[in-house]
Design a protein around this motif. Sequence first.
Motif, PDB file in Angstrom:
ATOM      1  N   ILE A   1       0.825  -1.199  -0.044  1.00 10.85           N
ATOM      2  CA  ILE A   1       0.078  -0.095  -0.262  1.00 10.85           C
ATOM      3  C   ILE A   1       0.758   1.141   0.030  1.00 10.85           C
TER       4      ILE A   1
ATOM      5  N   GLN B   1      -7.317  -0.823  -7.354  1.00 11.42           N
ATOM      6  CA  GLN B   1      -7.213  -0.442  -6.035  1.00 11.42           C
ATOM      7  C   GLN B   1      -6.712   0.849  -5.560  1.00 11.42           C
TER       8      GLN B   1
ATOM      9  N   PHE C   1      -3.052   0.368  -4.004  1.00 10.02           N
ATOM     10  CA  PHE C   1      -2.757  -0.998  -3.644  1.00 10.02           C
ATOM     11  C   PHE C   1      -1.937  -1.305  -4.920  1.00 10.02           C
TER      12      PHE C   1
ATOM     13  N   ASP D   1       0.227  -4.204  -6.940  1.00  7.84           N
ATOM     14  CA  ASP D   1       0.385  -5.733  -6.761  1.00  7.84           C
ATOM     15  C   ASP D   1       1.819  -6.216  -7.046  1.00  7.84           C
TER      16      ASP D   1
ATOM     17  N   PRO E   1      -0.499  -4.280   2.956  1.00  9.97           N
ATOM     18  CA  PRO E   1      -1.992  -4.251   2.890  1.00  9.97           C
ATOM     19  C   PRO E   1      -2.583  -4.623   3.977  1.00  9.97           C
TER      20      PRO E   1
ATOM     21  N   ASP F   1      -7.854  -4.742   1.883  1.00  9.77           N
ATOM     22  CA  ASP F   1      -7.177  -4.898   0.731  1.00  9.77           C
ATOM     23  C   ASP F   1      -7.037  -6.095  -0.031  1.00  9.77           C
TER      24      ASP F   1
END
Length: 669
Positions: free
Chosen positions: A251, A272, A283, A285, A313, A317
Amino acid sequence: MVDAGRSHSADTTSSPASEPIVRVTEFRKTYGRTIAVDGIDLEISRGEIYGLIGPDGAGKSSLMKAIAGVLTYDSGTLEVFGTQVDSEQSAETIKDRIGLMPQGLGLNLYADLTIEENVDFFGQIRLVPKEILEQRKKRLLEMTRLDKFRDRAMKNLSGGMKQKLGLVCCLIHHPQLVVLDEPTTGVDPVSRRDFWSILAQLLREEQITALVSTAYMDEATRFHHAALLFDGKVLARGEPDEIAALVPGRIVQAKAEPQAESLGILKQTFPQSEAVGPWLRVFVDDADDEQAKQAVTSRIEKFSPHEMHVAEPDLEDVFIALLRRRGLTDNDDVQTASSTSNTNARHADGLAIEANELVREFGSFRAVDRVNFRVEQGEIFGLLGANGAGKTTVIKMLTGLLPPTAGTGRVAGAEMRRAGQAIKERIGYMSQAFSLYQDLSVVENIRLYAGIYGLSRRRARERTEWIIDMAGLSGRENSLSGSLPMGVRQRLAIGCALVHRPQVLFLDEPTSGVDPIGRRRLWDIIFDLSRNEGVAILVTTHYMSEAEHCDHIAMMYAGRVFADASPSELKASLRNESGQLLEVTTDNPLAALEVLESEGFPGVSLFGKRIHFLASDPAVAEQRVRDALKQSNIEVLSVLEQPLTMEDVFVNRVLALEKADARANGETQ
């Protein structure tokens, strides 16, 4: 899929090698053509708190009712206490060892009976001997702090008190397994924390096992094990930390201006992404700290992002990321409003709402006591407080639904007392209890509100199209509003409140009972209305994580505003007054909690397998913790500082006020 349901710390079970207290295999439940639960497997061990987490319609309630022996199922096997529950007869053999608390405030209680009469009634139908009933009732009412209100009728209790009474009635016959279906939904943060403290104490002292469902993702940290459910299936299960590790990523929080434009660009690459107060929260990945920072910076470099932070996260999340990665999210994404500013007239000083010494009395009871606050145009303003603090009464006065006993107010440039109709034309109001006609379709609800506000046919048609796009309702125009999922229904309700393009929008607990995805989409709408349409928004909520979305917050207690500042200012104030939040991880948290309570650590509370408390001097507190637990042969795995949350702020401030009131009234805490 993580499956960590076989091993437990010494604190969570009296016999680690014992058989599970509940075993579910290939469980399936249908209602006509609707599949509610589809092939679920799970095991619950003795002495643990097992959590079920998921949106409305995920199958949580159906599974819990079947485990409690009050609902039949279609296929699979279900064993409770080693008994295969496959008939009404077999279900009856286990019911005396189970306590069930259904979903909804006080739904297992009788409104006209007092607290004591409700407890006595449940004790009698459970055939608890009179002497044992009196002993157990005394202990449980004292534990829940309901003993002083035993003569109060259930219908006159706050939401938190109703839930605590429901728990007492559920526990009166000393069950081995309690099944609690969303026991904290609609309950204020103080009552929520109180509820979890009671459950932790029962776990420690009576070795009960608890199966709990929740709509609050932050409560997952309090579970020993959990299952994430979606569409009747298990999405993931295990310890909360293990579930969180399923989705690698970071995050990133940063500030950039203009915020709305920056967010729009980030969403193109990072689905996100959301605005949380002045922050952009993204967020990223499959990235480490540096990769995540660089990825976000490169997308919004022209906006000079600053104050950038990277963190792990949280479970919400992870839940949303799992759904996204597996293609399980629906396609009703909300659309942003027009980027042009609202053409409604704004008054010169930029104030949208102003409350001056507002008072409201009901007979001898003062529900609102000299309340003052100001809301700027285009600001998201949070009005927070426990059940019964006076929030809804303040809103009703400001919207002209309830005359004040004293004080004045201005809303959208109109004086509250003398311009009732002008205020109604300039505001939108989404009430806590009622906003839509559930037997009307989506379009019929919108047209009804358009007619109430006197919109022309052309304008009503334009606003209907805007609401359908904004709320992600395309293809559902003719669906009955009562048939929509809660989150979608709430988006429609906001749309109806906005049909006449008001300058000010009042939202009274708009996300209560809405799942995490629905809540985020609602906040996307709220942010967009504030930043792009210039609408001033006053919102009340019980989700303290949502308070972070507000630009400014007023906190209420017993009808009074006791804090008025931004979230960051409120957290800084608590840190200066009470210290930093410490998180203690041990090999035996229940025993450690008892030791730290006996050592006088203030406000210690159990969060799953960890213990939280505030410390004015973290280094000194850590040494005290290590020394105290070492003497009890409890291993300390870590002592870490954690960021304060708005729930920490709210709970600590309200508890301090409660203690001050108790001292003033000569009571002991």
